[in-house]
Design a protein around this motif. Sequence first.
Motif, PDB file in Angstrom:
ATOM      1  N   ILE A  67       0.850  -1.196   0.000  1.00 46.93           N
ATOM      2  CA  ILE A  67       0.000   0.000   0.000  1.00 46.93           C
ATOM      3  C   ILE A  67       0.879   1.237   0.000  1.00 46.93           C
ATOM      4  O   ILE A  67       1.774   1.379   0.832  1.00 46.93           O
ATOM      5  CB  ILE A  67      -0.878   0.007   1.258  1.00 46.93           C
ATOM      6  N   ASN A  68       0.629   2.102  -0.941  1.00 48.51           N
ATOM      7  CA  ASN A  68       1.231   3.436  -0.966  1.00 48.51           C
ATOM      8  C   ASN A  68       0.389   4.301  -1.886  1.00 48.51           C
ATOM      9  O   ASN A  68      -0.590   3.831  -2.471  1.00 48.51           O
ATOM     10  CB  ASN A  68       2.704   3.382  -1.406  1.00 48.51           C
ATOM     11  N   ALA A  69       0.748   5.555  -2.028  1.00 40.08           N
ATOM     12  CA  ALA A  69      -0.082   6.479  -2.804  1.00 40.08           C
ATOM     13  C   ALA A  69      -0.225   6.058  -4.257  1.00 40.08           C
ATOM     14  O   ALA A  69      -1.202   6.421  -4.920  1.00 40.08           O
ATOM     15  CB  ALA A  69       0.491   7.895  -2.726  1.00 40.08           C
ATOM     16  N   GLU A 101     -11.843  -0.381  -9.060  1.00 41.08           N
ATOM     17  CA  GLU A 101     -12.688   0.759  -8.721  1.00 41.08           C
ATOM     18  C   GLU A 101     -12.198   1.428  -7.439  1.00 41.08           C
ATOM     19  O   GLU A 101     -11.616   0.783  -6.564  1.00 41.08           O
ATOM     20  CB  GLU A 101     -14.144   0.308  -8.549  1.00 41.08           C
ATOM     21  N   ARG A 102     -12.476   2.729  -7.362  1.00 40.29           N
ATOM     22  CA  ARG A 102     -11.995   3.515  -6.226  1.00 40.29           C
ATOM     23  C   ARG A 102     -13.148   4.326  -5.624  1.00 40.29           C
ATOM     24  O   ARG A 102     -13.146   5.554  -5.681  1.00 40.29           O
ATOM     25  CB  ARG A 102     -10.872   4.452  -6.666  1.00 40.29           C
ATOM     26  N   PRO A 103     -14.126   3.655  -5.064  1.00 43.49           N
ATOM     27  CA  PRO A 103     -15.237   4.404  -4.461  1.00 43.49           C
ATOM     28  C   PRO A 103     -14.740   5.265  -3.296  1.00 43.49           C
ATOM     29  O   PRO A 103     -13.734   4.936  -2.652  1.00 43.49           O
ATOM     30  CB  PRO A 103     -16.190   3.304  -3.979  1.00 43.49           C
ATOM     31  N   PRO A 104     -15.424   6.369  -3.001  1.00 42.20           N
ATOM     32  CA  PRO A 104     -14.966   7.294  -1.954  1.00 42.20           C
ATOM     33  C   PRO A 104     -15.270   6.783  -0.548  1.00 42.20           C
ATOM     34  O   PRO A 104     -15.952   7.447   0.246  1.00 42.20           O
ATOM     35  CB  PRO A 104     -15.725   8.582  -2.282  1.00 42.20           C
ATOM     36  N   LEU A 105     -14.758   5.618  -0.229  1.00 49.55           N
ATOM     37  CA  LEU A 105     -14.981   5.017   1.087  1.00 49.55           C
ATOM     38  C   LEU A 105     -13.975   5.553   2.094  1.00 49.55           C
ATOM     39  O   LEU A 105     -12.936   6.117   1.729  1.00 49.55           O
ATOM     40  CB  LEU A 105     -14.823   3.492   0.993  1.00 49.55           C
ATOM     41  N   ARG A 106     -14.264   5.324   3.360  1.00 46.09           N
ATOM     42  CA  ARG A 106     -13.256   5.536   4.398  1.00 46.09           C
ATOM     43  C   ARG A 106     -12.572   4.181   4.602  1.00 46.09           C
ATOM     44  O   ARG A 106     -12.988   3.364   5.411  1.00 46.09           O
ATOM     45  CB  ARG A 106     -13.903   6.084   5.669  1.00 46.09           C
ATOM     46  N   TYR A 107     -11.527   3.980   3.822  1.00 42.01           N
ATOM     47  CA  TYR A 107     -10.854   2.681   3.775  1.00 42.01           C
ATOM     48  C   TYR A 107     -10.220   2.370   5.132  1.00 42.01           C
ATOM     49  O   TYR A 107      -9.777   3.271   5.851  1.00 42.01           O
ATOM     50  CB  TYR A 107      -9.791   2.683   2.678  1.00 42.01           C
ATOM     51  N   SER A 108     -10.166   1.078   5.452  1.00 43.05           N
ATOM     52  CA  SER A 108      -9.655   0.649   6.754  1.00 43.05           C
ATOM     53  C   SER A 108      -8.851  -0.630   6.597  1.00 43.05           C
ATOM     54  O   SER A 108      -8.950  -1.329   5.583  1.00 43.05           O
ATOM     55  CB  SER A 108     -10.813   0.401   7.727  1.00 43.05           C
ATOM     56  N   ALA A 109      -8.075  -0.946   7.629  1.00 45.16           N
ATOM     57  CA  ALA A 109      -7.342  -2.211   7.632  1.00 45.16           C
ATOM     58  C   ALA A 109      -8.312  -3.383   7.577  1.00 45.16           C
ATOM     59  O   ALA A 109      -8.056  -4.377   6.885  1.00 45.16           O
ATOM     60  CB  ALA A 109      -6.463  -2.298   8.879  1.00 45.16           C
ATOM     61  N   THR A 156       4.904  -5.435   7.607  1.00 44.61           N
ATOM     62  CA  THR A 156       4.793  -4.503   8.725  1.00 44.61           C
ATOM     63  C   THR A 156       3.329  -4.318   9.082  1.00 44.61           C
ATOM     64  O   THR A 156       2.454  -4.437   8.223  1.00 44.61           O
ATOM     65  CB  THR A 156       5.411  -3.136   8.375  1.00 44.61           C
ATOM     66  N   GLU A 157       3.065  -4.035  10.356  1.00 40.32           N
ATOM     67  CA  GLU A 157       1.700  -3.721  10.774  1.00 40.32           C
ATOM     68  C   GLU A 157       1.381  -2.248  10.590  1.00 40.32           C
ATOM     69  O   GLU A 157       0.221  -1.852  10.610  1.00 40.32           O
ATOM     70  CB  GLU A 157       1.472  -4.058  12.252  1.00 40.32           C
ATOM     71  N   ARG A 158       2.424  -1.422  10.458  1.00 45.15           N
ATOM     72  CA  ARG A 158       2.224   0.030  10.433  1.00 45.15           C
ATOM     73  C   ARG A 158       2.781   0.611   9.139  1.00 45.15           C
ATOM     74  O   ARG A 158       3.971   0.493   8.853  1.00 45.15           O
ATOM     75  CB  ARG A 158       2.923   0.697  11.621  1.00 45.15           C
ATOM     76  N   GLY A 159       1.903   1.256   8.391  1.00 48.47           N
ATOM     77  CA  GLY A 159       2.347   1.931   7.189  1.00 48.47           C
ATOM     78  C   GLY A 159       2.298   3.435   7.336  1.00 48.47           C
ATOM     79  O   GLY A 159       2.697   4.170   6.434  1.00 48.47           O
ATOM     80  N   GLY A 160       1.800   3.902   8.466  1.00 43.97           N
ATOM     81  CA  GLY A 160       1.674   5.340   8.672  1.00 43.97           C
ATOM     82  C   GLY A 160       1.714   5.670  10.152  1.00 43.97           C
ATOM     83  O   GLY A 160       2.009   4.816  10.984  1.00 43.97           O
ATOM     84  N   PRO A 161       1.411   6.925  10.509  1.00 42.42           N
ATOM     85  CA  PRO A 161       1.446   7.353  11.913  1.00 42.42           C
ATOM     86  C   PRO A 161       0.238   6.813  12.669  1.00 42.42           C
ATOM     87  O   PRO A 161      -0.562   6.050  12.130  1.00 42.42           O
ATOM     88  CB  PRO A 161       1.381   8.886  11.786  1.00 42.42           C
ATOM     89  N   PHE A 229      -4.406   5.736   4.330  1.00 46.19           N
ATOM     90  CA  PHE A 229      -3.056   5.207   4.549  1.00 46.19           C
ATOM     91  C   PHE A 229      -2.170   6.216   5.284  1.00 46.19           C
ATOM     92  O   PHE A 229      -1.596   5.916   6.335  1.00 46.19           O
ATOM     93  CB  PHE A 229      -2.443   4.822   3.203  1.00 46.19           C
ATOM     94  N   VAL A 230      -2.070   7.443   4.752  1.00 44.52           N
ATOM     95  CA  VAL A 230      -1.141   8.417   5.336  1.00 44.52           C
ATOM     96  C   VAL A 230      -1.645   8.943   6.671  1.00 44.52           C
ATOM     97  O   VAL A 230      -0.861   9.507   7.445  1.00 44.52           O
ATOM     98  CB  VAL A 230      -0.876   9.585   4.367  1.00 44.52           C
ATOM     99  N   SER A 231      -2.928   8.746   6.985  1.00 39.62           N
ATOM    100  CA  SER A 231      -3.471   9.198   8.271  1.00 39.62           C
ATOM    101  C   SER A 231      -3.523   8.079   9.311  1.00 39.62           C
ATOM    102  O   SER A 231      -4.083   8.267  10.393  1.00 39.62           O
ATOM    103  CB  SER A 231      -4.868   9.787   8.070  1.00 39.62           C
ATOM    104  N   GLY A 232      -2.972   6.915   8.976  1.00 38.98           N
ATOM    105  CA  GLY A 232      -2.839   5.841   9.959  1.00 38.98           C
ATOM    106  C   GLY A 232      -4.003   4.885  10.050  1.00 38.98           C
ATOM    107  O   GLY A 232      -3.952   3.922  10.829  1.00 38.98           O
TER     108      GLY A 232
END
Length: 304
Positions: A67-69, A101-109, A156-161, A229-232
């Motif tokens: 996962i990255n931008a 597809e990239r629906p405007p969801l609040r994506y989560s782990a 890794t378990e953490r990709g962001g802050p 992703f970037v917001s943790g």
Amino acid sequence: MRRRALAGLAIGTGAVALANAALRRRTPELEPPLSGTHRTFEWNGIDVRYTEAGDPDDPDLLLLHGINAAGSSGEFRAVFEDLADDYHVVAPDLPGFGTSERPPLRYSATLYEEFVRDFASEFDRPSVVASSLTGAYLTAVADDLDLASVVLICPTERGGPDRNLLARELLRSPLVGEALFNLLASKPSIRYFNADHGYYDMDRVSESWMDYEWRTAHQPNARYAPASFVSGFLNADIDLEETLSQMDVPVTLLWGREADITPLKRGRDLAAASDCRLVVIDDAKLLPHVEFPEQALDVIRDAI
């Protein structure tokens, strides 16, 4: 004075809107990053695109990108065709990335863990190669799957802050969020992130590939998954040592010696705690399978 301030704000807002629109117009439609048969997996109302190659009668091998931008299944471009000589290889673009597809969801782990579980369940005892944060998602649902073997690349378990709701909502916002994401996913930023933690030697990544990364990061709705992703909010809520230890399947860890975001010490600690095999590739960072595909192919084939 107030009138002038309001006029300035209106002009500034209009300029941002025009800049965002100009970028959208400049971005061509995105083609799949891998050669093969392109199919769609309908999952929870989302069309997830994937590429498959090789003989369907050969053992199934799933390749799950990190996962990255600018993430996509193209992460496996250097090994995909060679693996298809021996395996039925399947590589999806995760929901919210690439050609999916990239629906405007609040994506989560949790969303990605459930996708990995459901997608892998479609195949008959597959082997899985998973990269970075997606490796943690796989371990979180491994008990629900019948897997043959697993290779995790710098997991890794953490990709962001830590979670930051304000940052996520700001990046999701229509004008400012799109402008900020366009900066985050600009060509200089993509080059910087590749050099900073992706590749040990930037000569091993082509200009054409970085252009593809720019294009995938500027598709409609491209900012929504990376905003989480970037917001943790895509950090996995697991202890990777614990989930690895509980996996009843052979696991190989593949690590770039020069990786710094997930340093080699972390790989050694994981291997020791969970009795996994650890293979280290010199002069590589987070993407040893791209920098040294022949060595990575040997590791994957040996693990399977």
